[in-house]
Design a protein around this motif. Structure first.
Motif, PDB file in Angstrom:
ATOM      1  N   SER A  79      60.741 -18.639  27.267  1.00 20.00           N
ATOM      2  CA  SER A  79      60.446 -19.849  28.170  1.00 20.00           C
ATOM      3  C   SER A  79      58.786 -19.969  28.443  1.00 20.00           C
ATOM      4  N   LEU A  80      58.622 -20.861  29.257  1.00 20.48           N
ATOM      5  CA  LEU A  80      57.401 -21.006  29.443  1.00 20.48           C
ATOM      6  C   LEU A  80      57.110 -20.582  30.949  1.00 20.48           C
ATOM      7  N   ASN A  81      56.135 -19.860  31.177  1.00 20.32           N
ATOM      8  CA  ASN A  81      55.884 -19.157  32.560  1.00 20.32           C
ATOM      9  C   ASN A  81      54.559 -19.439  33.237  1.00 20.32           C
ATOM     10  N   TYR A  82      53.684 -19.811  32.316  1.00 19.25           N
ATOM     11  CA  TYR A  82      52.461 -20.235  33.181  1.00 19.25           C
ATOM     12  C   TYR A  82      51.987 -21.606  32.502  1.00 19.25           C
ATOM     13  N   TRP A  83      51.332 -22.324  33.517  1.00 22.43           N
ATOM     14  CA  TRP A  83      50.849 -23.536  33.066  1.00 22.43           C
ATOM     15  C   TRP A  83      49.258 -23.852  33.337  1.00 22.43           C
ATOM     16  N   GLY A  84      48.702 -24.623  32.572  1.00 22.93           N
ATOM     17  CA  GLY A  84      47.027 -24.992  33.252  1.00 22.93           C
ATOM     18  C   GLY A  84      47.299 -25.911  34.072  1.00 22.93           C
ATOM     19  N   SER A 101      41.183 -28.233  23.992  1.00 27.28           N
ATOM     20  CA  SER A 101      41.180 -26.743  23.925  1.00 27.28           C
ATOM     21  C   SER A 101      41.687 -26.093  25.231  1.00 27.28           C
ATOM     22  N   CYS A 102      42.277 -24.980  25.053  1.00 28.28           N
ATOM     23  CA  CYS A 102      42.935 -24.181  26.358  1.00 28.28           C
ATOM     24  C   CYS A 102      42.371 -22.679  26.193  1.00 28.28           C
ATOM     25  N   ALA A 103      41.373 -22.515  27.115  1.00 29.73           N
ATOM     26  CA  ALA A 103      40.925 -21.034  27.412  1.00 29.73           C
ATOM     27  C   ALA A 103      41.872 -20.239  28.252  1.00 29.73           C
ATOM     28  N   ALA A 104      42.240 -19.218  27.712  1.00 31.08           N
ATOM     29  CA  ALA A 104      43.273 -18.190  28.558  1.00 31.08           C
ATOM     30  C   ALA A 104      42.316 -17.022  28.782  1.00 31.08           C
ATOM     31  N   SER A 105      42.837 -16.646  29.994  1.00 28.37           N
ATOM     32  CA  SER A 105      42.507 -15.207  30.417  1.00 28.37           C
ATOM     33  C   SER A 105      43.440 -14.569  31.362  1.00 28.37           C
ATOM     34  N   GLY A 106      43.329 -13.314  31.578  1.00 25.99           N
ATOM     35  CA  GLY A 106      44.233 -12.622  32.627  1.00 25.99           C
ATOM     36  C   GLY A 106      45.401 -11.853  31.916  1.00 25.99           C
ATOM     37  N   PHE A 107      45.714 -12.128  30.724  1.00 25.48           N
ATOM     38  CA  PHE A 107      46.748 -11.428  29.759  1.00 25.48           C
ATOM     39  C   PHE A 107      46.327 -11.259  28.276  1.00 25.48           C
ATOM     40  N   THR A 108      46.970 -10.521  27.637  1.00 27.05           N
ATOM     41  CA  THR A 108      46.788 -10.032  26.375  1.00 27.05           C
ATOM     42  C   THR A 108      47.394 -11.408  25.433  1.00 27.05           C
ATOM     43  N   LYS A 135      39.109 -15.443  20.351  1.00 25.84           N
ATOM     44  CA  LYS A 135      38.422 -16.179  21.397  1.00 25.84           C
ATOM     45  C   LYS A 135      39.398 -16.600  22.847  1.00 25.84           C
ATOM     46  N   ASN A 136      40.506 -16.122  22.416  1.00 26.34           N
ATOM     47  CA  ASN A 136      41.735 -16.322  23.518  1.00 26.34           C
ATOM     48  C   ASN A 136      41.719 -18.014  23.878  1.00 26.34           C
ATOM     49  N   THR A 137      41.619 -18.569  22.694  1.00 27.45           N
ATOM     50  CA  THR A 137      41.951 -20.080  22.887  1.00 27.45           C
ATOM     51  C   THR A 137      42.996 -20.654  22.003  1.00 27.45           C
ATOM     52  N   VAL A 138      43.551 -21.564  22.249  1.00 24.86           N
ATOM     53  CA  VAL A 138      44.502 -22.373  21.728  1.00 24.86           C
ATOM     54  C   VAL A 138      44.202 -23.956  21.479  1.00 24.86           C
ATOM     55  N   TYR A 139      44.174 -24.628  20.677  1.00 23.13           N
ATOM     56  CA  TYR A 139      43.720 -25.955  20.419  1.00 23.13           C
ATOM     57  C   TYR A 139      44.980 -26.830  19.962  1.00 23.13           C
ATOM     58  N   LEU A 140      44.694 -27.818  20.125  1.00 17.34           N
ATOM     59  CA  LEU A 140      45.555 -29.154  19.599  1.00 17.34           C
ATOM     60  C   LEU A 140      44.531 -30.172  19.124  1.00 17.34           C
ATOM     61  N   GLN A 141      44.799 -30.309  17.793  1.00 16.56           N
ATOM     62  CA  GLN A 141      44.093 -31.537  17.253  1.00 16.56           C
ATOM     63  C   GLN A 141      44.808 -32.580  17.192  1.00 16.56           C
ATOM     64  N   VAL A 152      46.864 -14.628  35.660  1.00 19.02           N
ATOM     65  CA  VAL A 152      46.694 -15.617  34.336  1.00 19.02           C
ATOM     66  C   VAL A 152      46.148 -16.976  34.635  1.00 19.02           C
ATOM     67  N   GLN A 153      45.239 -17.463  33.639  1.00 20.27           N
ATOM     68  CA  GLN A 153      44.632 -18.498  34.067  1.00 20.27           C
ATOM     69  C   GLN A 153      44.477 -19.326  32.598  1.00 20.27           C
ATOM     70  N   LEU A 154      44.825 -20.588  32.649  1.00 17.74           N
ATOM     71  CA  LEU A 154      44.745 -21.495  31.547  1.00 17.74           C
ATOM     72  C   LEU A 154      44.077 -22.637  31.830  1.00 17.74           C
ATOM     73  N   VAL A 155      42.970 -22.954  31.169  1.00 22.84           N
ATOM     74  CA  VAL A 155      41.933 -23.824  31.552  1.00 22.84           C
ATOM     75  C   VAL A 155      41.934 -24.930  30.286  1.00 22.84           C
TER      76      VAL A 155
END
Length: 120
Positions: A106-111, A20-27, A75-81, A1-4
């Motif tokens: 619960s939250l299990n991975y962090w950028g 922006s948060c680009a996610a990879s390594g999971f669905t 785009k496997n991306t989450v945003y915060l405006q 899992v990667q969150l950038v």
């Protein structure tokens, strides 16, 4: 899992930024996502969450009406405006993955975080 995370920087009070948060390594589309922040000398504060499809969003009272969370599953991306920024929004902002598709899990991975500074 990667969150950038990206998009942080310096903004004036009343200004806007879009994280922006680009996610990879999971669905990505199968998991709820959240943003949290940590201000200097303070504990971690959950800011906002979004369910898998983006139809349900949640906000801390401190940002409600000013921040908007969204996601693009293609785009496997989450945003915060972030609008109407205040000096008290200054913090290191983290993107986080939930353990399941609902935002109460619960939250299990962090950028690594992106710094937001609000100052004139």
């Amino acid at each position: 899992v990667q969150l950038v995370e990206s998009g942080g920087g310096l903004a004036q009070p009343g200004g806007s930024l879009r994280l922006s948060c680009a996610a990879s390594g999971f669905t990505f589309s199968s998991y709820a996502m959240s943003w949290a922040r940590q201000a200097p000398g303070k504990g971690l504060e959950w800011v906002s969450g979004i369910n898998t499809g983006g139809s349900s969003t949640y906000y801390a009272d401190s940002v409600k009406g000013r921040f908007t969370i969204s996601r693009d599953n293609a785009k496997n991306t989450v945003y915060l405006q972030m609008n109407s920024l205040k000096p008290e929004d200054t913090a290191l902002y983290y993107c986080a993955k939930h353990a399941a598709g609902y935002s109460s899990s619960s939250l299990n991975y962090w950028g690594q975080g992106t710094q937001v500074t609000v100052s004139s």
